[in-house]
Write a protein that holds these residues in place. Structure first.
Motif, PDB file in Angstrom:
ATOM      1  N   ASP A  97       0.842  -1.199   0.000  1.00 13.83           N
ATOM      2  CA  ASP A  97       0.000   0.000   0.000  1.00 13.83           C
ATOM      3  C   ASP A  97       0.880   1.253   0.000  1.00 13.83           C
ATOM      4  O   ASP A  97       1.659   1.474   0.928  1.00 13.83           O
ATOM      5  CB  ASP A  97      -0.893  -0.017   1.239  1.00 13.83           C
ATOM      6  CG  ASP A  97      -1.968   1.052   1.226  1.00 13.83           C
ATOM      7  OD1 ASP A  97      -1.763   2.091   0.575  1.00 13.83           O
ATOM      8  OD2 ASP A  97      -3.007   0.860   1.879  1.00 13.83           O
ATOM      9  N   ARG A 140       0.223   4.213   0.707  1.00 13.70           N
ATOM     10  CA  ARG A 140      -0.099   5.151   1.788  1.00 13.70           C
ATOM     11  C   ARG A 140       0.744   4.892   3.034  1.00 13.70           C
ATOM     12  O   ARG A 140       0.827   5.753   3.913  1.00 13.70           O
ATOM     13  CB  ARG A 140      -1.583   5.049   2.144  1.00 13.70           C
ATOM     14  CG  ARG A 140      -2.521   5.444   1.006  1.00 13.70           C
ATOM     15  CD  ARG A 140      -3.969   5.147   1.349  1.00 13.70           C
ATOM     16  NE  ARG A 140      -4.191   3.722   1.568  1.00 13.70           N
ATOM     17  CZ  ARG A 140      -5.385   3.179   1.794  1.00 13.70           C
ATOM     18  NH1 ARG A 140      -6.470   3.961   1.830  1.00 13.70           N
ATOM     19  NH2 ARG A 140      -5.513   1.875   1.993  1.00 13.70           N
ATOM     20  N   ARG A 158      -7.403   3.210  12.033  1.00 12.81           N
ATOM     21  CA  ARG A 158      -7.424   3.039  10.579  1.00 12.81           C
ATOM     22  C   ARG A 158      -6.242   3.730   9.898  1.00 12.81           C
ATOM     23  O   ARG A 158      -5.930   3.435   8.739  1.00 12.81           O
ATOM     24  CB  ARG A 158      -8.747   3.539   9.997  1.00 12.81           C
ATOM     25  CG  ARG A 158      -8.969   5.038  10.088  1.00 12.81           C
ATOM     26  CD  ARG A 158     -10.383   5.410   9.653  1.00 12.81           C
ATOM     27  NE  ARG A 158     -10.625   5.089   8.259  1.00 12.81           N
ATOM     28  CZ  ARG A 158     -10.583   5.973   7.277  1.00 12.81           C
ATOM     29  NH1 ARG A 158     -10.284   7.228   7.542  1.00 12.81           N
ATOM     30  NH2 ARG A 158     -10.837   5.619   6.048  1.00 12.81           N
ATOM     31  N   TYR A 159      -5.581   4.630  10.594  1.00 16.50           N
ATOM     32  CA  TYR A 159      -4.434   5.337  10.025  1.00 16.50           C
ATOM     33  C   TYR A 159      -3.085   4.799  10.525  1.00 16.50           C
ATOM     34  O   TYR A 159      -2.051   5.422  10.289  1.00 16.50           O
ATOM     35  CB  TYR A 159      -4.528   6.826  10.334  1.00 16.50           C
ATOM     36  CG  TYR A 159      -5.629   7.539   9.568  1.00 16.50           C
ATOM     37  CD1 TYR A 159      -5.875   7.261   8.223  1.00 16.50           C
ATOM     38  CD2 TYR A 159      -6.423   8.502  10.193  1.00 16.50           C
ATOM     39  CE1 TYR A 159      -6.880   7.922   7.529  1.00 16.50           C
ATOM     40  CE2 TYR A 159      -7.428   9.167   9.501  1.00 16.50           C
ATOM     41  CZ  TYR A 159      -7.650   8.868   8.173  1.00 16.50           C
ATOM     42  OH  TYR A 159      -8.639   9.529   7.483  1.00 16.50           O
ATOM     43  N   TRP A 177       0.154   4.804   8.292  1.00 16.80           N
ATOM     44  CA  TRP A 177      -0.003   5.720   7.159  1.00 16.80           C
ATOM     45  C   TRP A 177       0.965   6.894   7.315  1.00 16.80           C
ATOM     46  O   TRP A 177       1.228   7.372   8.423  1.00 16.80           O
ATOM     47  CB  TRP A 177      -1.423   6.270   7.111  1.00 16.80           C
ATOM     48  CG  TRP A 177      -2.469   5.352   6.601  1.00 16.80           C
ATOM     49  CD1 TRP A 177      -2.551   3.996   6.804  1.00 16.80           C
ATOM     50  CD2 TRP A 177      -3.619   5.699   5.841  1.00 16.80           C
ATOM     51  NE1 TRP A 177      -3.677   3.490   6.222  1.00 16.80           N
ATOM     52  CE2 TRP A 177      -4.355   4.510   5.617  1.00 16.80           C
ATOM     53  CE3 TRP A 177      -4.107   6.892   5.331  1.00 16.80           C
ATOM     54  CZ2 TRP A 177      -5.551   4.493   4.903  1.00 16.80           C
ATOM     55  CZ3 TRP A 177      -5.303   6.890   4.619  1.00 16.80           C
ATOM     56  CH2 TRP A 177      -6.009   5.695   4.401  1.00 16.80           C
ATOM     57  N   ALA A 220      -0.512  10.980   3.474  1.00 20.75           N
ATOM     58  CA  ALA A 220      -1.652  10.136   3.116  1.00 20.75           C
ATOM     59  C   ALA A 220      -2.841  10.398   4.027  1.00 20.75           C
ATOM     60  O   ALA A 220      -4.004  10.407   3.574  1.00 20.75           O
ATOM     61  CB  ALA A 220      -1.251   8.663   3.175  1.00 20.75           C
ATOM     62  N   ILE A 221      -2.578  10.616   5.307  1.00 21.07           N
ATOM     63  CA  ILE A 221      -3.676  10.902   6.238  1.00 21.07           C
ATOM     64  C   ILE A 221      -4.348  12.219   5.878  1.00 21.07           C
ATOM     65  O   ILE A 221      -5.584  12.308   5.821  1.00 21.07           O
ATOM     66  CB  ILE A 221      -3.152  10.942   7.685  1.00 21.07           C
ATOM     67  CG1 ILE A 221      -2.673   9.555   8.116  1.00 21.07           C
ATOM     68  CG2 ILE A 221      -4.242  11.442   8.636  1.00 21.07           C
ATOM     69  CD1 ILE A 221      -1.995   9.529   9.480  1.00 21.07           C
ATOM     70  N   ASP A 240      -6.529  11.860   2.851  1.00 21.03           N
ATOM     71  CA  ASP A 240      -7.761  11.120   3.126  1.00 21.03           C
ATOM     72  C   ASP A 240      -8.775  12.000   3.851  1.00 21.03           C
ATOM     73  O   ASP A 240      -9.967  12.000   3.509  1.00 21.03           O
ATOM     74  CB  ASP A 240      -7.436   9.881   3.962  1.00 21.03           C
ATOM     75  CG  ASP A 240      -8.617   8.939   4.091  1.00 21.03           C
ATOM     76  OD1 ASP A 240      -8.988   8.309   3.074  1.00 21.03           O
ATOM     77  OD2 ASP A 240      -9.195   8.846   5.192  1.00 21.03           O
ATOM     78  N   ALA A 294     -10.518  14.688   1.696  1.00 23.71           N
ATOM     79  CA  ALA A 294     -11.606  14.230   0.832  1.00 23.71           C
ATOM     80  C   ALA A 294     -12.968  14.321   1.514  1.00 23.71           C
ATOM     81  O   ALA A 294     -14.001  14.228   0.844  1.00 23.71           O
ATOM     82  CB  ALA A 294     -11.336  12.788   0.402  1.00 23.71           C
ATOM     83  N   ARG A 295     -12.984  14.531   2.831  1.00 22.43           N
ATOM     84  CA  ARG A 295     -14.256  14.579   3.549  1.00 22.43           C
ATOM     85  C   ARG A 295     -14.282  15.668   4.624  1.00 22.43           C
ATOM     86  O   ARG A 295     -15.033  15.575   5.589  1.00 22.43           O
ATOM     87  CB  ARG A 295     -14.537  13.206   4.191  1.00 22.43           C
ATOM     88  CG  ARG A 295     -13.412  12.675   5.049  1.00 22.43           C
ATOM     89  CD  ARG A 295     -13.708  11.304   5.641  1.00 22.43           C
ATOM     90  NE  ARG A 295     -12.562  10.792   6.371  1.00 22.43           N
ATOM     91  CZ  ARG A 295     -12.210  11.168   7.597  1.00 22.43           C
ATOM     92  NH1 ARG A 295     -12.939  12.074   8.221  1.00 22.43           N
ATOM     93  NH2 ARG A 295     -11.155  10.644   8.187  1.00 22.43           N
TER      94      ARG A 295
END
Length: 212
Positions: A25, A27, A44-45, A48, A52-53, A56, A59-60
């Protein structure tokens, strides 16, 4: 017998099996895979890279901006930054002095976007150009309770300094000024705490479920 909290390790150690077993990966950070990831990030990170964090979360991110006046080296800015990172706000704006004490941010300033405005006038001009109403958080005369108050989805929450509150120039530039209802004997609550309450009030109205 329960373990002593001081003995608990935060995060995870090196990825088992050595470099040959590392995931492909892109990331993931090779240094973290090799040495372990003890950062204050959600699971989840783990492993990473910071880049990359940030990508991510970008994006939100929410259309909420948070600004704080910094005319006396307010020690609460780090706390505001840390909370803003937890709520994935669009940006944190530091108004006045560029330098602030990063200790309270606990390195979370790496994971969000910071913008500096030398003056209140420049923050207000930026917000106007972006089409964002500025909502003051201050318990002075004329303010109304934030509880049950509809907040704009896209806006700037502006906080003043500890004890002094918002400057007159800032108050004049706010679309409205809200306060957090208190029930005890003190005149005000800590500016970092006030920022957290205000951000959470916005989240309850607009954020929806957190990512799994």
């Amino acid at each position: 017998m329960r373990p002593d909290p001081a003995d608990r390790e935060v995060g995870v150690g090196p990825w088992p099996g050595g470099p040959d077993a590392w995931p492909s990966d892109p990331r993931l950070d090779p240094e973290l895979l090799a040495e372990g990831d003890r950062r204050n990030v959600v699971d989840r990170y783990r492993y990473w890279s910071v880049k990359a964090i940030v990508a991510d979360v970008d994006a939100r991110r929410h259309p909420l901006h948070v600004a704080i006046e910094n005319f006396a080296h307010d020690m609460n800015i780090g706390s505001v930054v840390r909370t803003a990172n937890a709520f994935a706000v669009a940006e944190v704006h530091v108004v006045g002095r560029r330098r602030w004490n990063r200790r309270g941010a606990m390195v979370t300033d790496r994971y969000l976007h910071l913008r500096h405005h030398p003056s209140v006038a420049e923050l207000l001009a930026w917000a106007a150009a972006a089409g964002l109403p500025v909502i003051g958080i201050d318990n002075g005369p004329g303010s109304v309770p934030i509880e049950h108050r509809p907040l704009p989805r896209a806006c700037v929450l502006l906080l003043g300094q500890e004890s002094a509150g918002l400057s007159e120039e800032a108050l004049d530039g706010c679309a409205e000024v809200l306060h957090i209802t208190q029930y005890g004997s003190t005149r005000s609550i800590n500016a970092g705490a006030a920022a957290a309450v205000a951000m959470h009030a916005w989240m309850l109205q607009h954020a929806g479920p957190a990512p799994g």
